[in-house]
Motif scaffolding. Sequence first.
Motif, short mmCIF file in Angstrom:
data_model
loop_
_atom_site.label_atom_id
_atom_site.label_comp_id
_atom_site.label_asym_id
_atom_site.label_seq_id
_atom_site.Cartn_x
_atom_site.Cartn_y
_atom_site.Cartn_z
N ARG A 93 15.68 -5.87 -0.61
CA ARG A 93 14.31 -6.10 -1.07
C ARG A 93 14.20 -5.89 -2.57
O ARG A 93 14.63 -4.88 -3.10
N VAL A 94 13.59 -6.85 -3.24
CA VAL A 94 13.41 -6.76 -4.69
C VAL A 94 12.24 -5.84 -5.03
O VAL A 94 12.30 -5.03 -5.94
N ARG A 95 11.14 -5.99 -4.29
CA ARG A 95 9.98 -5.11 -4.42
C ARG A 95 9.43 -5.04 -5.85
O ARG A 95 9.33 -3.97 -6.44
N ASP A 96 9.07 -6.20 -6.38
CA ASP A 96 8.39 -6.18 -7.67
C ASP A 96 7.39 -7.34 -7.74
O ASP A 96 7.32 -8.18 -6.84
N ARG A 97 6.64 -7.36 -8.82
CA ARG A 97 5.55 -8.32 -8.96
C ARG A 97 6.04 -9.77 -9.05
O ARG A 97 5.34 -10.70 -8.67
N THR A 98 7.27 -9.96 -9.54
CA THR A 98 7.76 -11.32 -9.69
C THR A 98 7.86 -12.02 -8.34
O THR A 98 7.56 -13.22 -8.24
N VAL A 99 8.28 -11.29 -7.31
CA VAL A 99 8.38 -11.89 -5.98
C VAL A 99 6.99 -12.17 -5.42
O VAL A 99 6.75 -13.23 -4.82
N LEU A 100 6.06 -11.24 -5.61
CA LEU A 100 4.69 -11.47 -5.14
C LEU A 100 4.09 -12.70 -5.80
O LEU A 100 3.44 -13.53 -5.14
N SER A 151 0.82 -1.21 0.00
CA SER A 151 0.00 0.00 0.00
C SER A 151 0.85 1.27 0.00
O SER A 151 1.90 1.34 0.65
N ILE A 152 0.37 2.28 -0.71
CA ILE A 152 0.98 3.61 -0.67
C ILE A 152 0.37 4.45 0.44
O ILE A 152 1.06 5.21 1.12
N THR A 153 -0.94 4.32 0.62
CA THR A 153 -1.66 5.23 1.53
C THR A 153 -2.13 4.54 2.81
O THR A 153 -2.98 5.06 3.51
N GLY A 154 -1.57 3.37 3.12
CA GLY A 154 -1.91 2.69 4.37
C GLY A 154 -2.93 1.60 4.17
O GLY A 154 -3.86 1.73 3.36
N GLY A 155 -2.77 0.51 4.94
CA GLY A 155 -3.60 -0.66 4.74
C GLY A 155 -4.75 -0.84 5.70
O GLY A 155 -5.72 -1.52 5.39
N TYR A 156 -4.67 -0.22 6.90
CA TYR A 156 -5.75 -0.37 7.87
C TYR A 156 -6.87 0.60 7.48
O TYR A 156 -7.15 1.59 8.16
N ALA A 157 -7.52 0.33 6.38
CA ALA A 157 -8.46 1.29 5.81
C ALA A 157 -9.45 0.57 4.90
O ALA A 157 -9.23 -0.56 4.48
N GLU A 158 -10.53 1.27 4.59
CA GLU A 158 -11.52 0.71 3.68
C GLU A 158 -11.06 0.79 2.23
O GLU A 158 -11.40 -0.06 1.41
N TYR A 159 -10.26 1.82 1.92
CA TYR A 159 -9.72 1.98 0.57
C TYR A 159 -8.25 2.37 0.67
O TYR A 159 -7.84 3.08 1.59
N THR A 160 -7.46 1.94 -0.31
CA THR A 160 -6.06 2.32 -0.35
C THR A 160 -5.58 2.34 -1.79
O THR A 160 -6.28 1.87 -2.70
N LEU A 161 -4.39 2.89 -1.99
CA LEU A 161 -3.77 2.91 -3.30
C LEU A 161 -2.59 1.95 -3.33
O LEU A 161 -1.82 1.87 -2.37
N LEU A 162 -2.46 1.22 -4.44
CA LEU A 162 -1.33 0.33 -4.65
C LEU A 162 -0.56 0.78 -5.88
O LEU A 162 -1.17 1.11 -6.91
N PRO A 163 0.77 0.77 -5.84
CA PRO A 163 1.54 1.00 -7.06
C PRO A 163 1.49 -0.25 -7.91
O PRO A 163 1.68 -1.37 -7.41
N VAL A 164 1.24 -0.10 -9.19
CA VAL A 164 1.01 -1.27 -10.03
C VAL A 164 2.24 -2.17 -10.10
O VAL A 164 2.11 -3.40 -10.22
N GLU A 165 3.45 -1.60 -9.96
CA GLU A 165 4.66 -2.41 -10.06
C GLU A 165 4.86 -3.33 -8.85
O GLU A 165 5.61 -4.30 -8.92
N VAL A 166 4.19 -3.03 -7.73
CA VAL A 166 4.30 -3.89 -6.55
C VAL A 166 2.90 -4.41 -6.19
O VAL A 166 2.48 -4.41 -5.04
N SER A 167 2.18 -4.81 -7.21
CA SER A 167 0.85 -5.41 -7.06
C SER A 167 0.78 -6.65 -7.93
O SER A 167 1.42 -6.71 -8.98
#
Length: 306
Positions: free
Chosen positions: A252-259, A93-109
Amino acid sequence: MPKAYAFTQYGGPEVEAFIDLPRPVPGPGQLLVAVRAAGVNPVDWKKRTGYRPAGAAPAELPSVLGNEVAGVVEQVGEGVEGFDVGDAVFGNSITGGYAEYTLLPVEVSAHKPEVLSFVDAATLPIAAATAYDGVHQLELAPGATLLIVGVGGGVGVAAAQIARHAGLTVIGTAGAGKKDFVESLGVVHVEPGPGVADRVRAAAPDGVDAIYDLVGGTALEEVAEVLEDRSKLITAGDRETVARLGGSPVRRVRDRTVLDAVAQLVVQGVLRPFVTATFPLDQASQALREVEDGHARGKIVIEVAR
């Protein structure tokens, strides 16, 4: 307005509060996600105290807690490809996860496999991905011995399973109350505290080939002496101590391949997320206390009702 659980200033649990925020608007390369589940991690409360990962900017207050989520895409930002409204996803999450809505960067989703629950998927972007990155960074051959300092938490549990799947012998430090749980992972349990280095040597008479630290401080200092090759000493948190001891932080690699990789390990039955408790969003404080107080075994997850 959508509800979120945040810290309003730096400090202890007393600075946490529920706040109402406008629904985020995704920018270029971002996904707006309706959160279904959010993982709880030690870094969440550490950021509330003022801790910043290397290179991170100061938090804008109030700052919504949480960094890993699973949910459903509500809107896609400009330039996003491969994701559509209605897709089940998980990521950082970019804007925090303990929430009803959040933003994700597409490269780490990543897309959530259908057979994977939202709760389990929410444990992967930080805990499992950090474990995966660290074990692969060490590049140990099958049969080598890995010591995990603090094996009973979310990252440690994932790292132990990934390491065992890679053919490694795993020794782990954890409190006496977690002994049976740790041993159920196929890990040789060692109790921390004074004399821990001698107990590790007894558990690994042929020596330790690498250390993956998840605690830092004194706990790391007490066991570092058992490792001759300090290039095989890594930490997921305490950069200062590990540098002084000749080791390095987890890269940390921080990309979709790891996810995608860790999700497939779960699907294949190699990696069990070990979610030991879930809490509704309105009990986010209790969920975070479980982790901050050191009582959690495995992973704690917050579920957001729809």
